[in-house]
Design a protein around this motif. Structure first.
Motif, PDB file in Angstrom:
ATOM      1  N   PHE A  91       0.838  -1.203   0.000  1.00  0.00           N
ATOM      2  CA  PHE A  91       0.000   0.000   0.000  1.00  0.00           C
ATOM      3  C   PHE A  91       0.871   1.251   0.000  1.00  0.00           C
ATOM      4  N   LYS A  92       0.661   2.056  -1.012  1.00  0.00           N
ATOM      5  CA  LYS A  92       1.428   3.295  -1.198  1.00  0.00           C
ATOM      6  C   LYS A  92       0.521   4.488  -0.899  1.00  0.00           C
ATOM      7  N   GLU A 126      -1.980   2.524   7.895  1.00  0.00           N
ATOM      8  CA  GLU A 126      -1.374   3.801   7.502  1.00  0.00           C
ATOM      9  C   GLU A 126      -2.360   4.954   7.706  1.00  0.00           C
ATOM     10  N   ASP A 127      -3.641   4.627   7.639  1.00  0.00           N
ATOM     11  CA  ASP A 127      -4.663   5.672   7.764  1.00  0.00           C
ATOM     12  C   ASP A 127      -4.874   6.153   9.199  1.00  0.00           C
ATOM     13  N   VAL A 131      -1.200   9.218   8.359  1.00  0.00           N
ATOM     14  CA  VAL A 131      -2.269  10.220   8.212  1.00  0.00           C
ATOM     15  C   VAL A 131      -2.428  11.043   9.495  1.00  0.00           C
TER      16      VAL A 131
HETATM   17  P1  AMP Z   1       7.275   2.387   0.710  1.00  0.00           P
HETATM   18  O1  AMP Z   1       6.643   1.414   1.635  1.00  0.00           O
HETATM   19  O2  AMP Z   1       8.691   2.742   1.107  1.00  0.00           O
HETATM   20  O3  AMP Z   1       7.169   2.003  -0.707  1.00  0.00           O
HETATM   21  O4  AMP Z   1       6.500   3.782   0.859  1.00  0.00           O
HETATM   22  C1  AMP Z   1       5.124   3.870   0.712  1.00  0.00           C
HETATM   23  C2  AMP Z   1       4.693   5.208   1.268  1.00  0.00           C
HETATM   24  O5  AMP Z   1       3.292   5.320   1.120  1.00  0.00           O
HETATM   25  C3  AMP Z   1       5.008   5.372   2.744  1.00  0.00           C
HETATM   26  O6  AMP Z   1       5.660   6.574   2.978  1.00  0.00           O
HETATM   27  C4  AMP Z   1       3.635   5.377   3.392  1.00  0.00           C
HETATM   28  O7  AMP Z   1       3.558   6.146   4.554  1.00  0.00           O
HETATM   29  C5  AMP Z   1       2.771   5.923   2.275  1.00  0.00           C
HETATM   30  N1  AMP Z   1       1.359   5.534   2.457  1.00  0.00           N
HETATM   31  C6  AMP Z   1       0.838   4.292   2.485  1.00  0.00           C
HETATM   32  N2  AMP Z   1      -0.482   4.333   2.738  1.00  0.00           N
HETATM   33  C7  AMP Z   1      -0.805   5.630   2.894  1.00  0.00           C
HETATM   34  C8  AMP Z   1      -2.010   6.326   3.182  1.00  0.00           C
HETATM   35  N3  AMP Z   1      -3.165   5.656   3.377  1.00  0.00           N
HETATM   36  N4  AMP Z   1      -1.983   7.672   3.248  1.00  0.00           N
HETATM   37  C9  AMP Z   1      -0.826   8.336   3.051  1.00  0.00           C
HETATM   38  N5  AMP Z   1       0.356   7.745   2.784  1.00  0.00           N
HETATM   39  C10 AMP Z   1       0.376   6.418   2.706  1.00  0.00           C
END
Ligand code: AMP
Ligand code: MG
Length: 267
Positions: A91-92, A126-127, A131
Motif C-alpha cells: 500500500f502506497k 497507515e490511515d 495520516v
Molecule cells: P514504501 O513502503 O517505502 O514504498 O512507501 C510507501 C509510502 O506510502 C510510505 O511513505 C507510506 O507512509 C505511504 N502511504 C501508504 N499508505 C498511505 C495512506 N493511506 N496515506 C498516506 N500515505 C500512505
C-alpha cells in the motif's frame, strides 16, 4: 523488558517496554536456524491444506517504520510458500481514485480469497499512522477509524479470514544503521527516499501512533504481535512461529475422497 507478545484486548502495552534487541533463548542466528527451517517447512505444509480445503483465508498485516524489515520478512519467511496461493499487496500513497472512496475501499479489494494467503506490506493502518502523524486528515476523521477498522476486521474474521498483524519493532539506532547501509550500497540506495528522514524526525509521534493503533485495534478477532526486529533472524523466527500457530489452530483437513475412488482403475 517485555518479550515478544501478542497483545490481548484490555491489556494496553507501552512500546517503550519492549526491547527491539530481544532474541529470547537464542544467542545468534546459527542457533535459531534449525527452528526457522522447521517453521518454514510447516508453513509450506499448512499452506497446501489451506488451499486444498478451501475454507479459510489468512491475512497477514505487516507494519513497521522505514527500513524496519517488512520487505525482508516477506522475502525470507515466505520463500517456501507456493506463489499460486499467495498474494502480496503493497500500500502506497493513495491514488486520486482511492482518495475519492472511503479508506477501506482499496483494502477490501485486496483481501485474500478462500484458500489463499494475503500479505499486506503496509495496510489500512497507515490511515491512523502516517495520516495522523503528518496531519493528512483532521483528527475528527482519523479518530473514528480505529472503530471502523475493528468493525471491518470483524467482518473479515466472521467470514473465514484469519487475521495476523505484526508490528516489527526496530530501535531508532537500528534505523540509522539500516539507512547508512542503504546509502553506502549501490544496490540498495534506490530504497532510500528523502521523505524517510522527515519521518525519522517524527519518530516519537510515530511511536505514539503505533502504540494507540496496537492498543485500540487488538481485538479477540484480530490481535497485534509486537516483534523485536533489530535482529532479522529473530524477527523471521517470531513471524514464522506466530503464523504456524495461527494456521494450526484452524485444524484444517484435506477433503474426503469422492465415493468410489478406491475402485477406479485407470485404463
Ligand atoms: P514504501 O513502503 O517505502 O514504498 O512507501 C510507501 C509510502 O506510502 C510510505 O511513505 C507510506 O507512509 C505511504 N502511504 C501508504 N499508505 C498511505 C495512506 N493511506 N496515506 C498516506 N500515505 C500512505
Ligand atoms: Mg520506503
Amino acid at each position: 523488558m517485555a518479550q515478544p507478545l501478542t497483545v490481548t484486548p484490555g491489556n494496553p502495552i507501552h512500546l517503550a517496554d519492549f526491547d527491539p534487541e530481544y532474541t529470547g533463548n537464542y544467542a545468534d542466528k546459527d542457533s535459531a536456524r534449525q527452528e526457522l527451517e522447521k517453521n518454514l517447512d510447516r508453513l509450506q505444509e499448512l499452506q497446501e491444506v489451506l488451499w486444498a480445503e478451501g475454507k479459510h483465508s489468512l491475512l497477514i498485516v505487516l507494519q513497521a517504520m522505514d527500513a524496519g524489515g517488512k520487505d525482508g520478512t516477506i522475502k525470507h519467511v515466505f520463500r517456501g510458500v507456493n506463489p499460486q496461493g499467495c498474494q502480496v499487496t503493497s500500500f502506497k500513497v493513495p491514488t486520486e481514485e482511492e482518495r475519492d472512496h472511503d479508506f477501506l475501499w482499496r483494502v477490501h479489494k485486496a483481501v485474500p480469497r478462500r484458500g489463499t494467503i494475503g500479505i499486506f506490506n503496509r495496510s489500512h493502518y497507515e490511515d491512523v499512522l502516517v495520516v495522523r502523524v503528518e496531519n493528512l486528515a483532521p483528527e475528527a476523521v482519523w479518530s473514528r477509524r480505529y472503530e471502523q477498522i475493528n468493525n471491518f476486521e470483524k467482518l473479515l474474521a466472521e467470514t473465514g479470514t484469519t487475521i495476523v498483524k505484526f508490528y516489527l519493532h526496530m530501535s531508532k539506532d537500528e534505523q540509522k544503521k539500516q539507512f547508512e547501509e542503504r546509502l553506502q550500497d549501490p544496490h540498495k540506495v534506490w530504497k532510500f527516499s528523502m521523505g524517510d528522514l522527515e519521518k525519522r524526525e517524527l519518530w516519537d509521534s510515530y511511536m505514539q501512533a503505533y502504540e494507540d493503533a496496537i492498543n485500540r485495534c487488538s481485538t479477540p478477532w484480530a490481535s497485534w504481535t509486537i516483534v523485536p526486529a533489530n535482529h532479522k533472524w529473530y524477527r523471521n523466527l517470531v513471524v514464522s512461529q506466530t503464523l504456524v500457530q495461527a494456521l494450526e489452530k484452524l485444524d484444517m483437513r484435506y477433503p474426503e475422497p469422492p465415493p468410489g475412488v478406491d475402485e477406479i482403475v485407470i485404463p
